[in-house]
Design an enzyme around this catalytic site. Structure first.
Site, PDB file in Angstrom:
ATOM      1  N   SER A  34     -17.647 -35.856  82.580  1.00 56.46           N
ATOM      2  CA  SER A  34     -17.180 -36.743  81.508  1.00 56.46           C
ATOM      3  C   SER A  34     -18.114 -37.926  81.350  1.00 56.46           C
ATOM      4  CB  SER A  34     -15.807 -37.334  81.857  1.00 56.46           C
ATOM      5  OG  SER A  34     -14.812 -36.396  81.688  1.00 56.46           O
ATOM      6  N   HIS A  65     -16.938 -34.928  75.903  1.00 55.89           N
ATOM      7  CA  HIS A  65     -17.547 -33.628  76.243  1.00 55.89           C
ATOM      8  C   HIS A  65     -18.048 -32.976  74.957  1.00 55.89           C
ATOM      9  CE1 HIS A  65     -16.229 -33.145  80.513  1.00 55.89           C
ATOM     10  NE2 HIS A  65     -15.283 -33.978  80.129  1.00 55.89           N
ATOM     11  N   HIS A  87     -11.575 -27.555  81.933  1.00 52.87           N
ATOM     12  CA  HIS A  87     -10.699 -28.092  82.971  1.00 52.87           C
ATOM     13  C   HIS A  87      -9.431 -27.259  83.072  1.00 52.87           C
ATOM     14  CE1 HIS A  87     -13.097 -31.567  81.551  1.00 52.87           C
ATOM     15  NE2 HIS A  87     -13.077 -31.943  82.815  1.00 52.87           N
ATOM     16  N   TYR A  89      -6.624 -28.568  83.561  1.00 56.14           N
ATOM     17  CA  TYR A  89      -5.542 -29.309  82.893  1.00 56.14           C
ATOM     18  C   TYR A  89      -5.445 -29.011  81.403  1.00 56.14           C
ATOM     19  CZ  TYR A  89      -9.117 -32.823  81.582  1.00 56.14           C
ATOM     20  OH  TYR A  89     -10.223 -33.449  81.090  1.00 56.14           O
ATOM     21  N   GLU A  90      -6.477 -28.362  80.849  1.00 56.44           N
ATOM     22  CA  GLU A  90      -6.401 -27.937  79.448  1.00 56.44           C
ATOM     23  C   GLU A  90      -5.555 -26.664  79.316  1.00 56.44           C
ATOM     24  OE1 GLU A  90     -10.431 -28.481  77.307  1.00 56.44           O
ATOM     25  OE2 GLU A  90     -10.923 -28.576  79.441  1.00 56.44           O
ATOM     26  N   ALA A 117     -16.708 -37.475  86.866  1.00 59.03           N
ATOM     27  CA  ALA A 117     -16.162 -38.835  86.942  1.00 59.03           C
ATOM     28  C   ALA A 117     -15.015 -38.778  87.938  1.00 59.03           C
ATOM     29  CB  ALA A 117     -15.649 -39.256  85.571  1.00 59.03           C
ATOM     30  N   MET A 214     -10.548 -34.284  88.592  1.00 59.80           N
ATOM     31  CA  MET A 214      -9.795 -33.143  88.059  1.00 59.80           C
ATOM     32  C   MET A 214     -10.699 -31.954  87.731  1.00 59.80           C
ATOM     33  SD  MET A 214      -7.467 -35.314  85.369  1.00 59.80           S
ATOM     34  CE  MET A 214      -6.779 -36.918  85.803  1.00 59.80           C
ATOM     35  N   SER A 215     -11.795 -31.815  88.457  1.00 57.06           N
ATOM     36  CA  SER A 215     -12.735 -30.731  88.118  1.00 57.06           C
ATOM     37  C   SER A 215     -13.512 -30.300  89.349  1.00 57.06           C
ATOM     38  CB  SER A 215     -13.711 -31.233  87.049  1.00 57.06           C
ATOM     39  OG  SER A 215     -14.546 -32.256  87.574  1.00 57.06           O
ATOM     40  N   ASN A 238     -13.574 -45.760  88.238  1.00 56.86           N
ATOM     41  CA  ASN A 238     -12.419 -46.669  88.322  1.00 56.86           C
ATOM     42  C   ASN A 238     -11.914 -46.647  89.752  1.00 56.86           C
ATOM     43  OD1 ASN A 238     -11.564 -43.800  87.252  1.00 56.86           O
ATOM     44  ND2 ASN A 238      -9.817 -44.594  88.411  1.00 56.86           N
ATOM     45  N   HIS A 250      -8.686 -43.437  80.170  1.00 55.21           N
ATOM     46  CA  HIS A 250      -9.860 -42.575  79.971  1.00 55.21           C
ATOM     47  C   HIS A 250     -10.996 -43.393  79.346  1.00 55.21           C
ATOM     48  CE1 HIS A 250     -12.043 -38.845  79.683  1.00 55.21           C
ATOM     49  NE2 HIS A 250     -12.086 -38.864  78.365  1.00 55.21           N
TER      50      HIS A 250
HETATM   51  N1  HPA Z   1      -8.138 -39.776  89.103  1.00 46.33           N
HETATM   52  C1  HPA Z   1      -8.378 -38.509  88.718  1.00 46.33           C
HETATM   53  N2  HPA Z   1      -9.397 -38.165  87.959  1.00 46.33           N
HETATM   54  C2  HPA Z   1     -10.252 -39.133  87.557  1.00 46.33           C
HETATM   55  C3  HPA Z   1     -10.061 -40.471  87.923  1.00 46.33           C
HETATM   56  C4  HPA Z   1      -8.942 -40.814  88.737  1.00 46.33           C
HETATM   57  O1  HPA Z   1      -8.702 -41.985  89.103  1.00 46.33           O
HETATM   58  N3  HPA Z   1     -11.079 -41.178  87.353  1.00 46.33           N
HETATM   59  C5  HPA Z   1     -11.848 -40.285  86.674  1.00 46.33           C
HETATM   60  N4  HPA Z   1     -11.353 -39.042  86.794  1.00 46.33           N
END
Ligand code: HPA
Length: 284
Positions: A34, A65, A87, A89-90, A117, A214-215, A238, A250
């Site tokens: 990302s 993306h 992903h 999650y999609e 990320a 998440m990947s 973050n 995001h």
């Molecule tokens: N958690 C999960 N996935 C992420 C995060 C997070 O804090 N930051 C970027 N992708």
């Protein structure tokens, strides 16, 4: 259970890419996380193949993306890059999340460089840090190898040193040479798409995770089943939930990747340039 995302399907997809980039022989595959797709602009002699032109590839649905496979050169090496991954999650099965790796292997790639990320859990990580992935925790609730065994893949791949020690050494020394701070740590892969609760982040810390995303995990598992050598970097976008008390967005993730992308690009490009010298790379 049969998978649609088999070696056979990967060979078909690879043929569609090869048709467009016939003269190129990519040996390294790169998956851009990302907000890290900017690297694709530095690829020389680039041939872009949109996902819609590749059999088996669905459209991308996530902001940040692009949705293309790019074949070209970077750091003097022939590479193939994925800008816009799939992903879980999609709603995609793990085998689809990892399908581009099967396709890139069918194209000839022997090495995989993954990026993502991630939220920082460890107190040693600050927002904007790059973290070399030393290992991962598969907490996604699925494994891309479930189902029919695929030709050319190990049924029970060893995940000791899933992130290749020789490539890790090369990445570490490349960062030192460039004066880029490169942290190291364990990446926990969760299904998402909701971010974690502060309690979940506490749990992840107890489990040994330094960062969470998440990947990546499905892609690395398939790469290991294929005998590919893997290296990976997380961009800490973050502080994970509860670490500072601030809410997660995001937009913050993309803002941080934008800020860090120049260092990320220098690191990857120089890593590739140095990886071309065979004496620098151990072969386990
Ligand atoms: N958690 C999960 N996935 C992420 C995060 C997070 O804090 N930051 C970027 N992708």
């Amino acid at each position: 259970m049969k998978t649609e995302y088999s070696t056979k399907a990967a060979i078909k997809a690879a043929a569609a890419i090869r048709k467009r980039a016939a003269s190129q022989q990519p040996k390294v595959a790169i998956i851009l996380g990302s907000g890290l797709g900017g690297l694709s602009k530095s690829i020389g002699d680039a041939v872009r193949v949109p996902f819609g032109d590749i059999p088996g590839f669905p459209e991308v649905t996530v902001a940040g993306h692009e949705g293309a496979v790019i074949v070209g050169t970077l750091g003097g090496r022939e590479i193939v890059a994925l800008s816009g991954r799939f992903h879980m999650y999609e709603g995609h099965p793990a085998a689809l999340a990892a399908f581009p790796v099967r396709v890139f292997h069918a194209l000839g790639a022997q090495e995989l460089f993954v990026s993502n990320a991630a939220g920082g859990i460890s107190s040693k990580l600050a927002v904007g840090d790059l973290m070399m992935i030393s290992d991962h925790l598969n907490l996604m609730g699925a494994n891309p190898l479930v189902g029919e065994e695929q030709e050319g893949e190990l049924r029970f791949p060893d995940m000791t040193d899933a992130y290749n020690p020789g490539l890790r050494w090369l990445l570490r020394t490349t960062a030192e040479k460039l004066g880029i701070t490169l942290r190291e740590g364990v990446y926990a892969g969760l299904l998402g798409p909701s971010y974690e609760t502060p309690s979940e982040v506490k749990m992840l810390r107890l489990l040994g995770a330094d960062a969470v995303g998440m990947s990546t995990v499905p892609e690395v598992i398939v790469a290991r089943a294929l005998g590919m050598r893997v290296a990976g970097v997380s961009c800490i976008t973050n502080a994970a939930a509860g670490v500072t008390g601030a809410a997660l967005t995001h937009a913050e993730v993309l803002e941080t990747t934008n800020r860090v992308s120049a260092s990320f690009e220098r690191l990857v490009t120089e890593f590739l340039a140095r990886s071309a010298a065979p004496q620098l790379v151990m072969t386990r």
